[in-house]
Scaffold this motif. Structure first.
Motif, PDB file in Angstrom:
ATOM      1  N   GLN A 160       0.753  -1.196   0.035  1.00 36.64           N
ATOM      2  CA  GLN A 160      -0.117   0.020   0.033  1.00 36.64           C
ATOM      3  C   GLN A 160       0.821   1.313   0.037  1.00 36.64           C
ATOM      4  OE1 GLN A 160      -3.663   0.232   2.577  1.00 36.64           O
ATOM      5  NE2 GLN A 160      -2.987  -1.884   3.080  1.00 36.64           N
ATOM      6  N   LEU A 161       2.083   1.153   0.518  1.00 37.50           N
ATOM      7  CA  LEU A 161       2.969   2.356   0.540  1.00 37.50           C
ATOM      8  C   LEU A 161       4.016   2.407  -0.477  1.00 37.50           C
ATOM      9  CD1 LEU A 161       3.983   1.934   4.281  1.00 37.50           C
ATOM     10  CD2 LEU A 161       2.865   3.778   3.235  1.00 37.50           C
ATOM     11  N   GLY A 162       3.391   1.577  -1.760  1.00 40.77           N
ATOM     12  CA  GLY A 162       4.299   1.681  -2.960  1.00 40.77           C
ATOM     13  C   GLY A 162       5.706   0.788  -3.052  1.00 40.77           C
ATOM     14  N   PHE A 163       5.666  -0.093  -2.278  1.00 38.98           N
ATOM     15  CA  PHE A 163       7.208  -0.917  -2.274  1.00 38.98           C
ATOM     16  C   PHE A 163       6.760  -1.987  -3.131  1.00 38.98           C
ATOM     17  CE2 PHE A 163       8.023   1.317   1.737  1.00 38.98           C
ATOM     18  CZ  PHE A 163       9.448   1.337   1.688  1.00 38.98           C
ATOM     19  N   THR A 164       7.731  -2.426  -3.940  1.00 43.14           N
ATOM     20  CA  THR A 164       7.631  -3.725  -4.836  1.00 43.14           C
ATOM     21  C   THR A 164       8.956  -4.455  -4.452  1.00 43.14           C
ATOM     22  OG1 THR A 164       8.707  -2.350  -6.384  1.00 43.14           O
ATOM     23  CG2 THR A 164       6.371  -2.527  -6.687  1.00 43.14           C
ATOM     24  N   LYS A 165       8.762  -5.973  -4.989  1.00 43.71           N
ATOM     25  CA  LYS A 165       9.719  -6.840  -4.853  1.00 43.71           C
ATOM     26  C   LYS A 165      11.125  -6.202  -5.576  1.00 43.71           C
ATOM     27  CE  LYS A 165      11.118 -11.415  -6.252  1.00 43.71           C
ATOM     28  NZ  LYS A 165      10.872 -12.735  -6.937  1.00 43.71           N
ATOM     29  N   ASP A 166      12.293  -6.617  -4.728  1.00 44.41           N
ATOM     30  CA  ASP A 166      13.721  -6.155  -5.131  1.00 44.41           C
ATOM     31  C   ASP A 166      14.307  -7.495  -5.169  1.00 44.41           C
ATOM     32  OD1 ASP A 166      15.526  -4.495  -6.342  1.00 44.41           O
ATOM     33  OD2 ASP A 166      16.416  -4.035  -4.711  1.00 44.41           O
ATOM     34  N   ALA A 167      14.284  -8.472  -4.411  1.00 42.89           N
ATOM     35  CA  ALA A 167      15.029  -9.813  -4.356  1.00 42.89           C
ATOM     36  C   ALA A 167      14.234 -10.695  -2.976  1.00 42.89           C
ATOM     37  CB  ALA A 167      16.408  -9.322  -3.750  1.00 42.89           C
ATOM     38  N   ASP A 168      14.273 -11.734  -3.485  1.00 42.68           N
ATOM     39  CA  ASP A 168      13.814 -12.920  -2.639  1.00 42.68           C
ATOM     40  C   ASP A 168      14.846 -13.825  -2.163  1.00 42.68           C
ATOM     41  OD1 ASP A 168      11.172 -11.932  -2.642  1.00 42.68           O
ATOM     42  OD2 ASP A 168      10.308 -13.667  -3.252  1.00 42.68           O
ATOM     43  N   TRP A 169      14.699 -14.261  -0.670  1.00 41.58           N
ATOM     44  CA  TRP A 169      15.542 -15.234  -0.459  1.00 41.58           C
ATOM     45  C   TRP A 169      14.658 -16.618  -0.081  1.00 41.58           C
ATOM     46  CZ3 TRP A 169      16.188 -10.178   1.358  1.00 41.58           C
ATOM     47  CH2 TRP A 169      17.507  -9.882   1.198  1.00 41.58           C
ATOM     48  N   VAL A 170      14.998 -17.709  -0.337  1.00 46.05           N
ATOM     49  CA  VAL A 170      14.415 -18.875   0.038  1.00 46.05           C
ATOM     50  C   VAL A 170      15.129 -19.752   1.289  1.00 46.05           C
ATOM     51  CG1 VAL A 170      13.038 -19.179  -1.939  1.00 46.05           C
ATOM     52  CG2 VAL A 170      15.372 -20.130  -1.711  1.00 46.05           C
ATOM     53  N   GLU A 171      14.501 -20.383   1.921  1.00 45.37           N
ATOM     54  CA  GLU A 171      14.804 -21.173   3.182  1.00 45.37           C
ATOM     55  C   GLU A 171      14.426 -22.497   3.154  1.00 45.37           C
ATOM     56  OE1 GLU A 171      14.586 -19.228   6.947  1.00 45.37           O
ATOM     57  OE2 GLU A 171      14.272 -17.212   5.830  1.00 45.37           O
ATOM     58  N   TYR A 172      15.395 -23.598   3.308  1.00 43.28           N
ATOM     59  CA  TYR A 172      15.089 -25.025   3.198  1.00 43.28           C
ATOM     60  C   TYR A 172      15.305 -25.901   4.557  1.00 43.28           C
ATOM     61  CZ  TYR A 172      15.453 -24.298  -1.778  1.00 43.28           C
ATOM     62  OH  TYR A 172      15.005 -23.721  -3.182  1.00 43.28           O
ATOM     63  N   LYS A 173      14.561 -26.743   4.893  1.00 46.37           N
ATOM     64  CA  LYS A 173      14.852 -27.811   5.715  1.00 46.37           C
ATOM     65  C   LYS A 173      15.533 -29.026   5.117  1.00 46.37           C
ATOM     66  CE  LYS A 173      10.846 -27.465   9.067  1.00 46.37           C
ATOM     67  NZ  LYS A 173       9.453 -28.199   9.622  1.00 46.37           N
ATOM     68  N   VAL A 174      16.761 -29.075   5.189  1.00 45.69           N
ATOM     69  CA  VAL A 174      17.538 -30.275   4.551  1.00 45.69           C
ATOM     70  C   VAL A 174      17.411 -31.476   5.546  1.00 45.69           C
ATOM     71  CG1 VAL A 174      19.753 -30.980   3.372  1.00 45.69           C
ATOM     72  CG2 VAL A 174      18.902 -28.574   3.490  1.00 45.69           C
ATOM     73  N   TYR A 175      16.859 -32.400   4.997  1.00 42.23           N
ATOM     74  CA  TYR A 175      16.853 -33.507   6.123  1.00 42.23           C
ATOM     75  C   TYR A 175      18.065 -34.523   5.834  1.00 42.23           C
ATOM     76  CZ  TYR A 175      11.980 -32.324   6.641  1.00 42.23           C
ATOM     77  OH  TYR A 175      10.528 -31.802   7.080  1.00 42.23           O
ATOM     78  N   VAL A 176      18.356 -34.978   7.351  1.00 40.93           N
ATOM     79  CA  VAL A 176      19.534 -36.007   7.441  1.00 40.93           C
ATOM     80  C   VAL A 176      19.138 -37.181   6.802  1.00 40.93           C
ATOM     81  CG1 VAL A 176      21.197 -36.885   8.893  1.00 40.93           C
ATOM     82  CG2 VAL A 176      20.250 -34.521   9.070  1.00 40.93           C
ATOM     83  N   PRO A 177      19.968 -37.908   5.696  1.00 47.75           N
ATOM     84  CA  PRO A 177      19.480 -39.279   5.385  1.00 47.75           C
ATOM     85  C   PRO A 177      20.019 -40.308   6.123  1.00 47.75           C
ATOM     86  CG  PRO A 177      21.522 -38.245   4.231  1.00 47.75           C
ATOM     87  CD  PRO A 177      20.921 -37.122   4.959  1.00 47.75           C
ATOM     88  N   GLU A 178      19.712 -41.391   6.082  1.00 50.30           N
ATOM     89  CA  GLU A 178      20.119 -42.583   6.811  1.00 50.30           C
ATOM     90  C   GLU A 178      21.292 -43.131   6.302  1.00 50.30           C
ATOM     91  OE1 GLU A 178      17.142 -45.704   6.323  1.00 50.30           O
ATOM     92  OE2 GLU A 178      15.515 -44.853   7.116  1.00 50.30           O
ATOM     93  N   GLN A 179      21.801 -42.603   5.265  1.00 47.25           N
ATOM     94  CA  GLN A 179      23.137 -43.159   4.629  1.00 47.25           C
ATOM     95  C   GLN A 179      23.622 -41.778   3.856  1.00 47.25           C
ATOM     96  OE1 GLN A 179      22.601 -46.872   2.387  1.00 47.25           O
ATOM     97  NE2 GLN A 179      23.241 -48.089   4.268  1.00 47.25           N
ATOM     98  N   ILE A 180      24.818 -41.649   3.995  1.00 52.39           N
ATOM     99  CA  ILE A 180      25.512 -40.586   3.064  1.00 52.39           C
ATOM    100  C   ILE A 180      25.537 -40.798   1.454  1.00 52.39           C
ATOM    101  CG2 ILE A 180      27.621 -39.371   2.837  1.00 52.39           C
ATOM    102  CD1 ILE A 180      28.312 -39.576   5.667  1.00 52.39           C
ATOM    103  N   ASP A 181      25.342 -39.994   0.801  1.00 55.46           N
ATOM    104  CA  ASP A 181      25.328 -40.265  -0.586  1.00 55.46           C
ATOM    105  C   ASP A 181      26.816 -40.602  -1.154  1.00 55.46           C
ATOM    106  OD1 ASP A 181      25.536 -40.086  -3.459  1.00 55.46           O
ATOM    107  OD2 ASP A 181      23.838 -38.416  -3.700  1.00 55.46           O
TER     108      ASP A 181
END
Length: 373
Positions: A160-181
């Motif tokens: 409403q104040l006239g701001f628009t997107k300049d950049a986005d960050w994303v975040e992840y949950k990275v699940y620990v596997p049972e075995q290492i790749d």
């Protein structure tokens, strides 16, 4: 009637730092900032960033009660390097009243124009190590100690104040596997044998100090081209070292050096401090420090604070060495998943690392932009 005044007295600053705790008192996802850190951030005698930054802070009051806050800053060093006239807003918190936001930003815009600025971005802070990015997805997810939390209506106010997107960050949950790749293990082994890379190990924190400055100078190189990044000065590096070493667990600190002993990559992870911060409302005393120590010993979630690789060593197995060791420790300690923290949505170099894992992109945050005129 809503009034806006600049923050100057000790009482003002206390209200400024404590307002979010009142605003989010019953919110199960909000994680307070450590108040002591905030006092340091806004103290020109403590924060080396004030060597090249101007800053101001405002409080909004209605009927004698604080209903909003905001801070603004100008990074003259970055503006000079990029030939821009940008200012930033940060620590923006308000009740759901567009009039409060309008009046707070009116003060910020006026201050910026008086200083000769023509554009405002935010929320973004004193450095890349500061909290940044307004939450726009993931309001039902527990926050991290190193990130912001906000109500959904903040986004609506800014629009409403006239701001628009300049950049986005994303975040992840990275699940620990049972075995290492096996591919990660193989790449890690080859990189160390073929190139002579070594993963350092430490038994005491003071053993890290000879490498710490190298780490953060390398961090400056690695992050140089990322959005909003301003290289840390030696003073800021000294402060960062103190802050990180006070929290880091040595088994989750990974430093990789080449055959000459030069730091070419590092990773810092810390057991999640979110619940400890919630219980202590961002204060170390009387029990906050004890709760932090308990969180560092008993946990099943890790927070990824920093992963950096010297630019010329990207794609040469350094990341694999860090990931391989991190996975081994996480599996040994019964960790369920690690949270990445904010990553620019177009940063393919960092996000490619997670292709071998089960992940969940659970949060998104945004930096906005608006011309001052």
């Amino acid at each position: 009637m809503i009034t806006i005044h600049s923050v100057s007295s000790k009482r003002d600053w206390k209200q400024f730092f404590e307002f979010p705790n009142h605003l989010y008192k019953d919110n199960p996802y909000y994680v307070p900032t450590l108040v002591l850190d905030e006092k340091w951030n806004f103290n020109p005698k403590k924060n080396p960033a004030f060597e090249y930054i101007d800053s101001v802070a405002f409080l909004a009051e209605k009927d004698g009660k604080v209903v909003g806050r905001i801070a603004a800053l100008i990074n003259h060093k970055l503006n000079k390097a990029q030939q821009k006239k940008y200012m930033r807003f940060t620590r923006y918190d308000v009740i759901d009243d567009i009039e409060v936001s309008t009046l707070l930003f009116k003060k910020v815009f006026s201050w910026g124009k008086q200083k000769g600025m023509d554009t405002i971005i935010g929320p973004i802070g004193f450095s890349d190590l500061d909290k940044q990015g307004l939450l726009v997805e993931g309001f039902d997810q527990l926050g991290m100690f190193i990130t912001l939390y906000n109500h959904p209506y903040y986004h609506e106010h800014l629009q409403q104040l006239g701001f628009t997107k300049d950049a986005d960050w994303v975040e992840y949950k990275v699940y620990v596997p049972e075995q290492i790749d096996p591919r990660i293990a193989r790449i890690s082994e080859i990189a160390q044998k073929r190139h002579g890379y070594r993963l350092l190990s430490f038994t005491r924190k003071k053993e890290v100090l000879p490498y710490a400055h190298q780490m953060f100078h390398m961090y400056n190189e690695s992050f140089a081209n990322l959005y909003g990044f301003c290289p840390l000065t030696d003073g800021q590096i000294n402060l960062a070292i103190k802050q990180f070493l006070s929290l880091v667990s040595l088994e989750y600190l990974y430093i990789v050096v080449d055959a000459t002993g030069t730091v070419i990559g590092f990773g810092i992870m810390v057991p999640s401090l979110s619940q400890a911060m919630q219980k202590s409302h961002g204060h170390l005393f009387p029990l906050g420090f004890v709760r932090i120590l308990q969180s560092l010993k008993k946990y099943d979630v890790l927070d990824m604070y920093l992963i950096a690789v010297k630019p010329e060593y990207m794609g040469r197995g350094v990341n694999a060495i860090i990931l391989h060791e991190g996975l081994k420790k996480a599996m040994e300690n019964g960790v369920k998943y690690a949270e990445t923290g904010p990553e620019l949505e177009d940063n393919d170099n960092i996000q490619t690392q997670w292709k071998s894992f089960r992940t969940e992109q659970h949060k998104r945050r945004r930096c906005y932009i608006r011309p001052l005129e």
